[in-house]
Motif scaffolding. Sequence first.
Motif, short mmCIF file in Angstrom:
data_model
loop_
_atom_site.label_atom_id
_atom_site.label_comp_id
_atom_site.label_asym_id
_atom_site.label_seq_id
_atom_site.Cartn_x
_atom_site.Cartn_y
_atom_site.Cartn_z
N GLU A 105 8.44 43.37 44.15
CA GLU A 105 8.01 42.87 45.52
C GLU A 105 8.54 43.48 46.54
O GLU A 105 8.19 43.92 47.57
CB GLU A 105 7.68 41.37 45.79
N GLY A 106 9.95 43.49 46.36
CA GLY A 106 10.97 44.06 47.37
C GLY A 106 10.26 45.63 47.61
O GLY A 106 10.43 45.99 48.77
N TYR A 107 10.24 46.09 46.53
CA TYR A 107 9.90 47.62 46.46
C TYR A 107 8.51 47.71 47.36
O TYR A 107 8.52 48.57 48.21
CB TYR A 107 9.48 48.39 45.32
N ILE A 108 7.45 46.97 47.11
CA ILE A 108 6.47 46.91 47.95
C ILE A 108 6.47 46.91 49.28
O ILE A 108 5.82 47.50 50.24
CB ILE A 108 5.38 45.92 47.20
N ASN A 109 7.53 45.98 49.64
CA ASN A 109 7.59 45.51 50.98
C ASN A 109 8.40 46.81 51.63
O ASN A 109 7.89 47.20 52.88
CB ASN A 109 8.78 44.28 51.28
N LYS A 110 9.05 47.73 50.86
CA LYS A 110 9.75 48.86 51.65
C LYS A 110 8.65 49.81 51.80
O LYS A 110 8.51 50.44 52.95
CB LYS A 110 10.56 49.35 50.79
N LEU A 111 7.49 49.96 50.82
CA LEU A 111 6.59 50.89 51.08
C LEU A 111 5.59 50.58 52.18
O LEU A 111 5.18 51.37 53.15
CB LEU A 111 5.46 50.81 49.81
N GLU A 112 5.25 49.10 52.30
CA GLU A 112 4.74 48.63 53.43
C GLU A 112 5.35 49.10 55.03
O GLU A 112 4.60 49.31 55.82
CB GLU A 112 4.36 47.38 53.35
N SER A 113 6.59 49.02 54.99
CA SER A 113 7.27 49.20 56.26
C SER A 113 7.16 50.97 56.50
O SER A 113 7.17 51.02 57.63
CB SER A 113 8.69 48.83 56.36
N ILE A 114 7.13 51.50 55.46
CA ILE A 114 7.00 53.10 55.60
C ILE A 114 5.55 53.48 56.00
O ILE A 114 5.22 54.13 56.93
CB ILE A 114 7.31 53.62 54.47
N ARG A 115 4.54 52.64 55.48
CA ARG A 115 3.32 52.92 55.85
C ARG A 115 2.97 52.55 57.26
O ARG A 115 2.43 53.48 58.00
CB ARG A 115 2.37 52.31 54.92
N GLN A 116 3.50 51.31 57.71
CA GLN A 116 3.34 50.75 59.04
C GLN A 116 4.03 51.84 60.02
O GLN A 116 3.55 52.06 60.93
CB GLN A 116 3.99 49.64 59.15
N LYS A 117 5.14 52.48 59.64
CA LYS A 117 5.94 53.44 60.36
C LYS A 117 4.92 54.74 60.72
O LYS A 117 5.14 54.99 62.03
CB LYS A 117 7.14 53.81 59.86
N TYR A 118 4.12 54.93 59.97
CA TYR A 118 3.30 56.29 60.06
C TYR A 118 1.96 55.94 60.27
O TYR A 118 0.93 56.97 60.43
CB TYR A 118 3.44 57.23 58.91
N ASP A 119 1.79 54.47 60.34
CA ASP A 119 0.46 54.14 60.62
C ASP A 119 -0.55 54.73 60.14
O ASP A 119 -1.70 55.23 60.43
CB ASP A 119 0.22 54.38 62.17
N ILE A 120 -0.61 54.54 58.80
CA ILE A 120 -1.56 55.21 57.58
C ILE A 120 -2.36 53.73 57.12
O ILE A 120 -1.96 52.91 57.02
CB ILE A 120 -0.80 55.81 56.40
N PRO A 121 -3.91 53.99 57.43
CA PRO A 121 -4.64 53.00 56.97
C PRO A 121 -4.54 52.76 55.44
O PRO A 121 -4.20 53.52 54.62
CB PRO A 121 -6.10 53.52 56.79
N PRO A 122 -4.15 51.53 55.15
CA PRO A 122 -3.80 50.77 53.75
C PRO A 122 -4.70 51.33 52.58
O PRO A 122 -4.32 51.58 51.50
CB PRO A 122 -3.63 49.33 53.87
N ASN A 123 -5.80 51.37 53.15
CA ASN A 123 -6.97 51.51 52.16
C ASN A 123 -6.91 52.98 51.75
O ASN A 123 -7.80 53.50 50.63
CB ASN A 123 -8.46 51.36 52.53
N LEU A 124 -5.99 53.90 52.40
CA LEU A 124 -5.91 55.28 51.58
C LEU A 124 -4.90 55.33 50.53
O LEU A 124 -4.38 56.29 49.81
CB LEU A 124 -5.46 56.35 52.85
N ILE A 125 -4.16 54.19 50.55
CA ILE A 125 -2.83 54.15 49.36
C ILE A 125 -3.35 53.35 48.25
O ILE A 125 -3.97 52.41 48.36
CB ILE A 125 -1.71 53.08 50.04
N GLU A 126 -3.18 53.99 46.87
CA GLU A 126 -3.22 53.29 45.72
C GLU A 126 -2.12 53.44 44.85
O GLU A 126 -1.20 54.38 44.94
CB GLU A 126 -4.55 54.16 45.09
#
Length: 256
Positions: A105-126
């Motif tokens: 879960e900690g790892y997923i949180n880190k992914l999420e903050s990177i995704r937010q930083k670049y403002d990528i739509p979450p539905n583009l991530i699998e």
Amino acid sequence: AQEIETHFIDALKNNEFKLYLQPKIDIETGKLIGAEALSRWYYKNEKLLPPMEYIPRLESTGLIVELDLHMFEALCKNIRLSYDSKFVGHVPVSINLSRNQKDFEGYINKLESIRQKYDIPPNLIEIEITESTFTENVAEIKKLINYIHKFGYRVAMDDFGSGYSNLSALVECGFDIIKLDKSLCADNASDKRSYILEAVINMCNKIGMKVICEGVETKEQAANLLRLGCRSAQGYLYDKPLPVNEFVNKYMEEEK
Ligand code: C2E
Ligand code: MG
Ligand code: MG
């Protein structure tokens, strides 16, 4: 092997790890429907190491997390760049979740903050989770998948059919996508593996789980998949993993 660890941090700094993307294709139309992110290590910028030569080692030492976050950042940077330069035709990109982590879960949180930083739509991530990660603990994987879903990412089971495949776990855990392992790829109906393919594809179609086959190398295999009800494929028949620039040039277009 020892060298892999001692050089790893410098390798990250020197950008020796390169992002590759392999297309996922709609068999019927030949169109791009997605991609998988894979890494390649240009070791000391001298020789190219395939993942099999460093991933298992990095997994057993825990360093893999650093690599995966580094590669995910590279991926998000590239997607952001392609949006900013007005490219169209963005497709979902999958990344591989490594096993042997203490804190998923900690790892997923880190992914999420990177995704937010670049403002990528979450539905583009699998996120691809390989069979062997979870055969041991279905309840834990189920919980993890729920957690991942909260952020809007989809989850795929990788390499289905390569090991101790567990159909009920597949259904119960809430995977959105199943990736059939290349070992299941069969040329025609008389190949016994076609029965397995057919059963799994039918089940997925019935319960609304997406299905894609990996390691598709021949037209016969693609035709057989289509016949059995699987429209999506990834494999050398279409393309090998390509350096990200080549992928963008070949598969994406600038807005006119
Ligand atoms: P995978 O996730 O199952 O990725 C698919 C593998 O099949 C890739 O191997 C790809 O190059 C290969 N492949 C694609 N099409 C064909 C085909 O038609 N025929 C055959 N024989 N092979 C095909 P690759 O790139 O060598 O990666 C091996 C594994 O290493 C991957 O398996 C993935 O689990 C892992 N991996 C690669 N890069 C990373 C990474 O950056 N992080 C993590 N955590 N794992 C990675
Ligand atoms: Mg994979
Ligand atoms: Mg796979």
